[in-house]
Design a protein around this motif. Structure first.
Motif, PDB file in Angstrom:
ATOM      1  N   LEU A 161      35.754  97.756  26.278  1.00  0.00           N
ATOM      2  CA  LEU A 161      36.497  98.009  25.054  1.00  0.00           C
ATOM      3  C   LEU A 161      37.539  96.913  24.811  1.00  0.00           C
ATOM      4  N   MET A 162      38.244  96.511  25.861  1.00  0.00           N
ATOM      5  CA  MET A 162      39.259  95.460  25.711  1.00  0.00           C
ATOM      6  C   MET A 162      38.621  94.123  25.372  1.00  0.00           C
ATOM      7  N   ALA A 163      37.460  93.818  25.956  1.00  0.00           N
ATOM      8  CA  ALA A 163      36.776  92.557  25.657  1.00  0.00           C
ATOM      9  C   ALA A 163      36.316  92.519  24.201  1.00  0.00           C
ATOM     10  N   VAL A 164      35.775  93.630  23.716  1.00  0.00           N
ATOM     11  CA  VAL A 164      35.332  93.699  22.323  1.00  0.00           C
ATOM     12  C   VAL A 164      36.528  93.576  21.381  1.00  0.00           C
ATOM     13  N   GLN A 165      37.621  94.258  21.709  1.00  0.00           N
ATOM     14  CA  GLN A 165      38.819  94.200  20.880  1.00  0.00           C
ATOM     15  C   GLN A 165      39.401  92.794  20.867  1.00  0.00           C
ATOM     16  N   LYS A 166      39.380  92.110  22.012  1.00  0.00           N
ATOM     17  CA  LYS A 166      39.904  90.750  22.095  1.00  0.00           C
ATOM     18  C   LYS A 166      39.056  89.792  21.252  1.00  0.00           C
ATOM     19  N   LYS A 167      37.748  90.001  21.265  1.00  0.00           N
ATOM     20  CA  LYS A 167      36.865  89.133  20.478  1.00  0.00           C
ATOM     21  C   LYS A 167      37.077  89.363  18.989  1.00  0.00           C
ATOM     22  N   TRP A 168      37.240  90.615  18.578  1.00  0.00           N
ATOM     23  CA  TRP A 168      37.421  90.923  17.171  1.00  0.00           C
ATOM     24  C   TRP A 168      38.790  90.497  16.662  1.00  0.00           C
ATOM     25  N   SER A 169      39.790  90.498  17.521  1.00  0.00           N
ATOM     26  CA  SER A 169      41.141  90.172  17.074  1.00  0.00           C
ATOM     27  C   SER A 169      41.520  88.739  17.423  1.00  0.00           C
ATOM     28  N   ARG A 170      40.529  87.852  17.479  1.00  0.00           N
ATOM     29  CA  ARG A 170      40.795  86.448  17.794  1.00  0.00           C
ATOM     30  C   ARG A 170      41.680  85.855  16.708  1.00  0.00           C
ATOM     31  N   VAL A 171      42.790  85.262  17.124  1.00  0.00           N
ATOM     32  CA  VAL A 171      43.754  84.697  16.194  1.00  0.00           C
ATOM     33  C   VAL A 171      43.457  83.205  16.029  1.00  0.00           C
ATOM     34  N   GLU A 172      43.495  82.767  14.814  1.00  0.00           N
ATOM     35  CA  GLU A 172      43.271  81.365  14.497  1.00  0.00           C
ATOM     36  C   GLU A 172      44.444  80.552  15.053  1.00  0.00           C
ATOM     37  N   PRO A 173      44.177  79.460  15.806  1.00  0.00           N
ATOM     38  CA  PRO A 173      45.284  78.658  16.344  1.00  0.00           C
ATOM     39  C   PRO A 173      46.040  77.974  15.211  1.00  0.00           C
ATOM     40  N   PRO A 174      47.315  77.647  15.442  1.00  0.00           N
ATOM     41  CA  PRO A 174      48.095  76.979  14.396  1.00  0.00           C
ATOM     42  C   PRO A 174      47.458  75.648  13.999  1.00  0.00           C
ATOM     43  N   LEU A 175      47.708  75.235  12.751  1.00  0.00           N
ATOM     44  CA  LEU A 175      47.103  74.015  12.220  1.00  0.00           C
ATOM     45  C   LEU A 175      47.498  72.791  13.035  1.00  0.00           C
ATOM     46  N   PHE A 176      48.746  72.745  13.537  1.00  0.00           N
ATOM     47  CA  PHE A 176      49.184  71.541  14.234  1.00  0.00           C
ATOM     48  C   PHE A 176      48.394  71.279  15.515  1.00  0.00           C
ATOM     49  N   THR A 177      47.697  72.296  16.059  1.00  0.00           N
ATOM     50  CA  THR A 177      46.917  72.062  17.275  1.00  0.00           C
ATOM     51  C   THR A 177      45.687  71.199  17.004  1.00  0.00           C
ATOM     52  N   ARG A 178      45.352  70.992  15.723  1.00  0.00           N
ATOM     53  CA  ARG A 178      44.273  70.062  15.376  1.00  0.00           C
ATOM     54  C   ARG A 178      44.779  68.619  15.333  1.00  0.00           C
ATOM     55  N   TYR A 179      46.092  68.453  15.306  1.00  0.00           N
ATOM     56  CA  TYR A 179      46.710  67.126  15.291  1.00  0.00           C
ATOM     57  C   TYR A 179      46.686  66.599  16.719  1.00  0.00           C
ATOM     58  N   VAL A 180      45.675  65.793  17.040  1.00  0.00           N
ATOM     59  CA  VAL A 180      45.463  65.347  18.421  1.00  0.00           C
ATOM     60  C   VAL A 180      45.369  63.826  18.552  1.00  0.00           C
ATOM     61  N   GLU A 181      45.634  63.106  17.476  1.00  0.00           N
ATOM     62  CA  GLU A 181      45.650  61.648  17.574  1.00  0.00           C
ATOM     63  C   GLU A 181      46.503  61.081  16.456  1.00  0.00           C
ATOM     64  N   ASP A 182      47.131  59.933  16.741  1.00  0.00           N
ATOM     65  CA  ASP A 182      47.951  59.266  15.739  1.00  0.00           C
ATOM     66  C   ASP A 182      48.216  57.842  16.200  1.00  0.00           C
ATOM     67  N   PHE A 183      48.751  57.040  15.286  1.00  0.00           N
ATOM     68  CA  PHE A 183      49.101  55.655  15.564  1.00  0.00           C
ATOM     69  C   PHE A 183      50.616  55.591  15.690  1.00  0.00           C
ATOM     70  N   LEU A 184      51.124  55.448  16.917  1.00  0.00           N
ATOM     71  CA  LEU A 184      52.560  55.435  17.187  1.00  0.00           C
ATOM     72  C   LEU A 184      52.908  54.221  18.038  1.00  0.00           C
ATOM     73  N   PHE A 185      54.036  53.593  17.736  1.00  0.00           N
ATOM     74  CA  PHE A 185      54.524  52.450  18.507  1.00  0.00           C
ATOM     75  C   PHE A 185      53.430  51.382  18.657  1.00  0.00           C
ATOM     76  N   ASP A 186      52.734  51.089  17.589  1.00  0.00           N
ATOM     77  CA  ASP A 186      51.692  50.053  17.516  1.00  0.00           C
ATOM     78  C   ASP A 186      50.482  50.316  18.411  1.00  0.00           C
ATOM     79  N   ALA A 187      50.295  51.521  18.842  1.00  0.00           N
ATOM     80  CA  ALA A 187      49.128  51.874  19.666  1.00  0.00           C
ATOM     81  C   ALA A 187      48.543  53.184  19.167  1.00  0.00           C
ATOM     82  N   LYS A 188      47.290  53.399  19.493  1.00  0.00           N
ATOM     83  CA  LYS A 188      46.617  54.650  19.141  1.00  0.00           C
ATOM     84  C   LYS A 188      46.805  55.628  20.297  1.00  0.00           C
ATOM     85  N   TRP A 189      47.177  56.859  19.984  1.00  0.00           N
ATOM     86  CA  TRP A 189      47.463  57.866  21.017  1.00  0.00           C
ATOM     87  C   TRP A 189      46.563  59.077  20.816  1.00  0.00           C
ATOM     88  N   HIS A 190      46.076  59.623  21.922  1.00  0.00           N
ATOM     89  CA  HIS A 190      45.281  60.858  21.929  1.00  0.00           C
ATOM     90  C   HIS A 190      45.960  61.840  22.876  1.00  0.00           C
TER      91      HIS A 190
END
Length: 199
Positions: A83-112
């Motif tokens: 029951l808890m596994a089914v409830q956990k699967k159904w109530s999956r929360v969408e991660p915040p948008l900023f967690t998709r921010y995983v690369e950028d160009f900072l201090f003249d270099a590319k960062w991941h």
């Protein structure tokens, strides 16, 4: 209004309507009679189940009661886990948008990097030309009290070309980059066209 706020508002409205309906039914004469019948049926069901449990524990069956009791507990445990596994699967929360921010160009270099529990993890720099991972050289930082100490980001694939220089020891330079990433997230300066990271 965010999606989560709308969902909570709808749940609140449904709860109020259903609760009001139940109160309206229970406090009428017919509703009170129905409510009493339901309560007495539930009490009878509980008593019946209790009698079966007691008789199975002390009765003379082909399976002894002391075997049924642990089996009942194990079955209840697995049903609750399911029951808890089914409830956990159904109530999956969408991660915040900023967690998709995983690369950028900072201090003249590319960062991941990646995110774990709202913190930057696995921060690495890459050469903007050849995508080679950069080497951190803070060898000019001999004295801990030295005023001018820099970390050079060097690409060994591009004939040891210095890609960038960041003030401080290597650990301090990485911390500075991490603070800049967190600042951009906090003020919303990260790219608005964030796509899912490539797997």
């Amino acid at each position: 209004m965010s999606k989560e706020d709308r969902r909570l508002l709808i749940i609140g409205i449904i709860t109020a309507v259903v609760g009001g309906g139940i109160v309206a039914i229970v406090f009428t004469d017919q509703g009170a009679a129905v409510f009493d019948a339901i309560c007495s049926s539930l009490v009878s069901l509980v008593v019946f189940c209790w009698d079966i449990l007691v008789k199975s524990l002390i009765g003379a069956y082909s399976v002894p009661g002391w075997v049924l009791f642990p089996l009942t507990i194990i079955t209840a445990y697995f049903l609750l886990s399911l029951l808890m596994a089914v409830q956990k699967k159904w109530s999956r929360v969408e991660p915040p948008l900023f967690t998709r921010y995983v690369e950028d160009f900072l201090f003249d270099a590319k960062w991941h990097w990646s995110w774990r529990e709202g913190a930057v993890k696995n921060l690495h720099s890459f050469c903007p030309s050849c995508e080679g991972q950069l080497i951190y050289d803070d060898s000019n930082c001999d004295d801990i009290y030295e005023d001018h100490c820099d970390t050079k980001l060097i690409c060994e694939n591009c004939d040891y070309k210095i890609i960038s220089t960041i003030r401080g020891y290597a650990e301090e330079a990485l911390a500075r980059v991490e603070r800049e990433i967190l600042r951009r997230v906090r003020v919303g300066e990260y790219p608005s066209n964030i796509s899912l990271p490539s797997q």
